[in-house]
Design a protein around this motif. Sequence first.
Motif, PDB file in Angstrom:
ATOM      1  N   SER A  67     107.656 128.011 101.817  1.00 37.23           N
ATOM      2  CA  SER A  67     107.782 126.663 101.274  1.00 37.23           C
ATOM      3  C   SER A  67     106.588 126.361 100.385  1.00 37.23           C
ATOM      4  O   SER A  67     105.436 126.536 100.795  1.00 37.23           O
ATOM      5  CB  SER A  67     107.851 125.637 102.421  1.00 37.23           C
ATOM      6  N   GLY A  68     106.854 125.896  99.166  1.00 34.54           N
ATOM      7  CA  GLY A  68     105.783 125.523  98.256  1.00 34.54           C
ATOM      8  C   GLY A  68     105.967 124.118  97.739  1.00 34.54           C
ATOM      9  O   GLY A  68     107.081 123.692  97.448  1.00 34.54           O
ATOM     10  N   TRP A  69     104.849 123.372  97.626  1.00 32.48           N
ATOM     11  CA  TRP A  69     104.932 122.020  97.063  1.00 32.48           C
ATOM     12  C   TRP A  69     104.024 121.905  95.856  1.00 32.48           C
ATOM     13  O   TRP A  69     103.101 122.682  95.680  1.00 32.48           O
ATOM     14  CB  TRP A  69     104.610 120.954  98.113  1.00 32.48           C
ATOM     15  N   SER A  70     104.327 120.928  94.997  1.00 36.10           N
ATOM     16  CA  SER A  70     103.635 120.751  93.731  1.00 36.10           C
ATOM     17  C   SER A  70     103.737 122.061  92.938  1.00 36.10           C
ATOM     18  O   SER A  70     104.834 122.608  92.827  1.00 36.10           O
ATOM     19  CB  SER A  70     102.200 120.296  93.962  1.00 36.10           C
ATOM     20  N   LEU A  71     102.650 122.609  92.415  1.00 39.98           N
ATOM     21  CA  LEU A  71     102.761 123.878  91.700  1.00 39.98           C
ATOM     22  C   LEU A  71     103.268 124.993  92.616  1.00 39.98           C
ATOM     23  O   LEU A  71     103.815 125.989  92.142  1.00 39.98           O
ATOM     24  CB  LEU A  71     101.423 124.277  91.075  1.00 39.98           C
ATOM     25  N   GLY A  72     103.129 124.808  93.921  1.00 29.91           N
ATOM     26  CA  GLY A  72     103.734 125.748  94.858  1.00 29.91           C
ATOM     27  C   GLY A  72     105.241 125.824  94.697  1.00 29.91           C
ATOM     28  O   GLY A  72     105.868 126.804  95.101  1.00 29.91           O
ATOM     29  N   GLY A  73     105.836 124.784  94.067  1.00 27.36           N
ATOM     30  CA  GLY A  73     107.254 124.805  93.746  1.00 27.36           C
ATOM     31  C   GLY A  73     107.587 125.800  92.650  1.00 27.36           C
ATOM     32  O   GLY A  73     108.771 126.075  92.407  1.00 27.36           O
ATOM     33  N   ASN A  78     100.286 126.182  98.700  1.00 24.82           N
ATOM     34  CA  ASN A  78      99.813 125.028  97.947  1.00 24.82           C
ATOM     35  C   ASN A  78     100.043 125.190  96.457  1.00 24.82           C
ATOM     36  O   ASN A  78     100.588 126.192  95.994  1.00 24.82           O
ATOM     37  CB  ASN A  78      98.326 124.814  98.233  1.00 24.82           C
ATOM     38  N   GLY A  79      99.558 124.217  95.699  1.00 24.32           N
ATOM     39  CA  GLY A  79      99.662 124.249  94.256  1.00 24.32           C
ATOM     40  C   GLY A  79      98.297 124.288  93.592  1.00 24.32           C
ATOM     41  O   GLY A  79      97.417 125.046  93.999  1.00 24.32           O
ATOM     42  N   TYR A  80      98.112 123.434  92.603  1.00 23.59           N
ATOM     43  CA  TYR A  80      96.890 123.457  91.808  1.00 23.59           C
ATOM     44  C   TYR A  80      95.658 122.970  92.569  1.00 23.59           C
ATOM     45  O   TYR A  80      94.589 123.545  92.441  1.00 23.59           O
ATOM     46  CB  TYR A  80      97.070 122.555  90.583  1.00 23.59           C
ATOM     47  N   HIS A  95     106.082 112.176  92.737  1.00 29.17           N
ATOM     48  CA  HIS A  95     105.744 113.591  92.889  1.00 29.17           C
ATOM     49  C   HIS A  95     105.642 113.967  94.361  1.00 29.17           C
ATOM     50  O   HIS A  95     104.912 113.344  95.128  1.00 29.17           O
ATOM     51  CB  HIS A  95     104.425 113.876  92.179  1.00 29.17           C
ATOM     52  N   CYS A  96     106.397 114.983  94.750  1.00 27.96           N
ATOM     53  CA  CYS A  96     106.412 115.488  96.133  1.00 27.96           C
ATOM     54  C   CYS A  96     106.767 114.415  97.153  1.00 27.96           C
ATOM     55  O   CYS A  96     106.411 114.528  98.329  1.00 27.96           O
ATOM     56  CB  CYS A  96     105.075 116.144  96.487  1.00 27.96           C
TER      57      CYS A  96
END
Length: 405
Positions: free
Chosen positions: A228-234, A156-158, A381-382
């Motif tokens: 795999s990361g999305w949002s801040l996970g990117g 995940n991200g933030y 976003h995403c």
Amino acid sequence: MGYLFGNDLYDGFGTWPIAYIPYGGADFGELQSVAEATGAGGEDAYYAAWTSVAARLEADASEAEHKGRLHSARELYLKASAFYATSYHPIYGEPVDPRLLTAFRKQVETLDKGLGLLAHPVASMRIPFEQTALPAYLIPAEGLEREARPLIIFTNGYDGTMTDMYFASAVAASRRGYHCLLFDGPGQGEMLYEHGIRLRPDWENVISAVLDFALALPNVRTEEIVLSGWSLGGHLAPRAASGEHRIAALIADPGIWSICGMFRDFAVRTLGVTREAASNLGSLEQSLIDRMDAIINNEPALHWKVVQRGYWVHGVNNLRDYLISAERFTMDGRAELIRCPALLTMPEHDPLASGTPAFFGALRCPKTLLRFSASEGAGDHCEMMNRTLLNRKVLDWLDELFLRA
């Protein structure tokens, strides 16, 4: 004016579940009803509208389960989890609002009940990590639960949760034949809300512990583990891949070089700071910090992202300390260390993707850049307004990488 909600900030939170509609997390009419119930009200009305629908879905799920209608009960519990998960974003921050904890605990409870009613029930797990343990779920490949399959680890991200990752990514990947491992890392979900454990830049150490755990799981092709990361996970996922080389493939949605990149551009463009002075935002003159602080506090979306969310997640209470912490989250000197094939996404209108082309250019591994446009309904976003397109293209890339039909 927002798309569904009259408040642009709430619209950003409240339209997130549109991405979950194809995967059973919501229906559009329900989201519309929540927006109408919220009306021109503030955070109290927003929270009440979401939790009211979530409680109704949970009650319907309980009744269906009592009557032996387990398929309906599963769907309703999972949907309730998504609604609880969406209720508390406006009340983010420290001190932690008791309502956030109440909704989060109901979110986890309903997610557990829903996953427990799958044909092959899924139970929560714990990943040993330093002096604590990270909560996790292993979502098996649909119809291939007991077969050795590739595994995707989702990060995940933030402010996303495992409920969000389940609907946004894991359902599609499971249907495509991938086992999926979801977890909360430091600064995310349970680790932040319940334990006050903050975000950290050395995500390679987090993922190393997750990989140790994953490699001991049954039915995992150990040579085909994807991160795999999305949002801040990117940002977090590439950072992990730069130091953890057991990963077979990397996905960053979108590819984010650093947390401070956008702040750096803002300082140059709005505050007239030179590029050299903006190279370390934590060392800016106090007068510039004060000007930036005033702008942030006068813009609701920025205030939420930086003060409510950023300060809490990083464990700070002022802008300078936030920027000092945020400067540590960078791919400087690390992008060239990534060895596995990497896929970076770039939604057309996602400000977090503004640095993705330069990030892509710095990679020395086999690499692919996927652009998503507003004309496809996926420029946000995403790609949340057309998440099925993102999932299809990403999973096609993985299928090809692993030479699967």
